[in-house]
Design an enzyme around this catalytic site. Structure first.
Site, mmCIF file in Angstrom:
data_model
loop_
_atom_site.group_PDB
_atom_site.id
_atom_site.type_symbol
_atom_site.label_atom_id
_atom_site.label_comp_id
_atom_site.label_asym_id
_atom_site.label_seq_id
_atom_site.Cartn_x
_atom_site.Cartn_y
_atom_site.Cartn_z
ATOM 1 N N HIS A 275 0.814 -1.214 0.000
ATOM 2 C CA HIS A 275 0.000 0.000 0.000
ATOM 3 C C HIS A 275 0.853 1.273 0.000
ATOM 4 O O HIS A 275 0.380 2.353 -0.368
ATOM 5 C CB HIS A 275 -0.929 0.005 1.217
ATOM 6 C CG HIS A 275 -2.287 0.574 0.937
ATOM 7 N ND1 HIS A 275 -2.472 1.713 0.191
ATOM 8 C CD2 HIS A 275 -3.534 0.168 1.309
ATOM 9 C CE1 HIS A 275 -3.757 1.985 0.100
ATOM 10 N NE2 HIS A 275 -4.427 1.065 0.770
ATOM 11 N N SER A 276 2.104 1.165 0.394
ATOM 12 C CA SER A 276 2.972 2.344 0.405
ATOM 13 C C SER A 276 3.254 2.855 -1.001
ATOM 14 O O SER A 276 3.635 4.019 -1.182
ATOM 15 C CB SER A 276 4.293 2.023 1.112
ATOM 16 O OG SER A 276 4.976 0.962 0.460
#
Length: 502
Positions: free
Chosen positions: A137-138
């Site tokens: 998700h980063s």
């Protein structure tokens, strides 16, 4: 600016690596023909490997993290599992669910770019083959990653044309006649007052949620530490025609309809669960009729699934809102083709919105839609997402990543579920010569037992769920409740459209 210059990792992206909040995006994509691996690799080399985030890893320099440009070995990111021939006679859909769950048990290698793609030449009930993409998700939020997928794809009907997505129309308000200056001034003043009031109330509720305000313990709420459990991922295709029919007839948005279906589906599911536990009723058997609808049956007699003891349940969803527009599809396509040096924002600029779900049985299915519209209209007239975004930036700056991630985690722990709706292409798309049958994205790593995503694609609206199987033991039954709820709402709309007999 891209990570080719070693851009610092944004605070929002760093937060997705915090202990207890290690979050991933995972997408299951059905393919309409068997996968030609060489075509896929060539396509990835020409597109995705030109994207700064997908050819960089995270490195720590002192107390700071940055994106470090690196050479990508495609073989490390493209995975082709061996599939036993017995699956031709077994249950390939079940195998796919098990495979996706097993993929999530292993974290991605931090020394490499944080993504991977699994290609399965496995014929399921919905596709000839399957691609499973996992991205940390980063690297970006759901809207950014969807834009990236579309930029690397083309229309199935035109191999040179980029996909098109619906254009959101800005809401326009009916204005009173220009001569009514005082009336117009009062309307504007009232709008400002209500906006400020709604924002203050929402921020107060958000703060109380961080401190102590916790949702009711229901069969949908997970136990502490559940972010470490292996999730189960299921999806169900809903009729886009039905969604559009309801939207038009009720003069609502797609979001209104989907939230209304969610209210109805969750109410139905909890009705069944509390029917056993509170009232001591005989086991309700869910049957599927020949016309595709479902009904509750007890003792051979059908009856509506109503339990009016649900009214005291506090159940809320956490929605992450991208407060910065994602890069356009054309801009992304140009950048990945190395034809543009334009700078654009990428990553996670997320605000939080906590949405209360009214769990109450309704005799009229359309009441769920009216409740949903009231909730969404109220949240639209609030600056909660923008304020929570800037508040999180201040916390990150002055108190650090540990405090910010702890606060964010508290919000998720004290709410019941996560909810999102991502807009997809209007037509069928093809990725590197492989037409897609469906797209079913989801996420995991949040301390929630239930995450619900809606993804539009051509004539389909796909409902994706990530569930903790120890809390929600039959997620397919929950999907049935959503599908049945949409059918009942559609039937109620059609009934209202038919003029009464004279």
């Amino acid at each position: 600016m891209g990570s080719r210059d070693g851009q610092a990792v944004s605070p929002g992206s760093r937060m997705f690596h915090a202990p207890g909040f290690d979050c991933y995006v995972i997408a299951v994509m059905g393919v309409k023909k068997r996968i030609h691996l060489q075509l896929i690799k060539q396509g990835l080399s020409n597109t995705l490997l030109n994207h700064p985030r997908f050819c960089s890893n995270m490195v720590k320099e002192g107390r700071k993290w940055r994106w470090n440009p690196t050479t990508v070995n495609l073989e490390d990111h493209v995975i082709v599992p061996e599939i036993d021939s017995y699956l031709e006679f077994a249950d390939p859909d079940r195998f796919l669910e098990d495979y996706v769950s097993n993929v999530t048990k292993t974290p991605l290698d931090m020394s490499k770019p944080l993504w991977e793609m699994h290609f399965l030449n496995l014929k399921t009930s919905e596709a000839e083959a399957v691609c499973v993409m996992r991205v940390h998700h980063s690297l970006g939020d759901g809207a950014s990653l969807m834009s990236l997928l579309l930029a690397a794809s083309r229309k199935a009907s035109d191999s040179l044309a980029l996909p098109t997505v619906p254009v959101l129309k800005k809401a326009t308000l009916d204005r009173p006649p220009s001569g009514w200056c005082l009336w117009r001034f009062l309307l504007v003043l009232w709008g400002i007052v209500t906006l400020l009031w709604n924002t203050l109330v929402d921020l107060a509720m958000f703060a109380l949620t961080v401190l102590f305000l916790r949702d009711s313990d229901t069969p949908l709420k997970g136990a502490p530490g559940m972010e470490l459990k292996t999730m189960r991922f299921v999806h169900r295709h809903l009729s886009m025609d039905d969604v559009k029919l309801v939207k038009t007839a009720m003069k609502m948005t797609i979001n209104d309809v989907l939230l209304g279906v969610t209210l109805a589906g969750l109410t139905r599911y909890l009705n069944r669960a509390y029917g056993f536990r509170i009232k001591g009723l005989k086991l309700n058997v869910y049957i599927r009729q020949n016309d595709g609808t479902g009904a509750e049956e007890t003792g051979g007699k059908q009856r509506p699934n109503h339990n009016h003891n649900l009214n005291n349940i506090r159940l809320r969803a956490t929605i992450m809102v991208n407060v910065r527009p994602s890069a356009g599809i054309q801009e992304l396509a140009d950048m990945m083709g190395e034809r543009s040096k334009a700078r654009w924002g990428w990553g996670n600029c997320l605000g939080f919105v906590v949405v209360p779900f009214v769990i109450a049985s309704q005799d009229d299915p359309l009441q769920y839609l009216r409740q949903a519209k009231a909730i969404i209209d109220r949240k639209k007239h609030s600056l909660e997402s923008i304020c929570t975004f800037y508040c999180s930036k201040l916390v990150l700056k002055f108190l650090g990543i540990k405090v910010a991630s702890a606060i964010t985690r508290r919000v998720f722990l004290n709410t019941t579920m996560a909810f999102s709706n991502v807009v997809g292409p209007l037509e069928e798309i093809s990725s590197f010569g492989h037409p897609l049958a469906y797209i079913a994205p989801s996420t995991y790593g949040y301390p929630h037992a239930l995450t619900i995503h809606f993804q539009s694609y051509h004539e389909k609206m796909t409902l994706s769920m990530a569930v903790d199987p120890s809390a929600i033991r039959d997620p397919h039954l929950l999907c049935d409740d959503f599908q049945l709820s949409l059918g009942l709402i559609r039937d109620a709309v059609n009934k209202n459209l038919v003029p009464a007999a004279v």
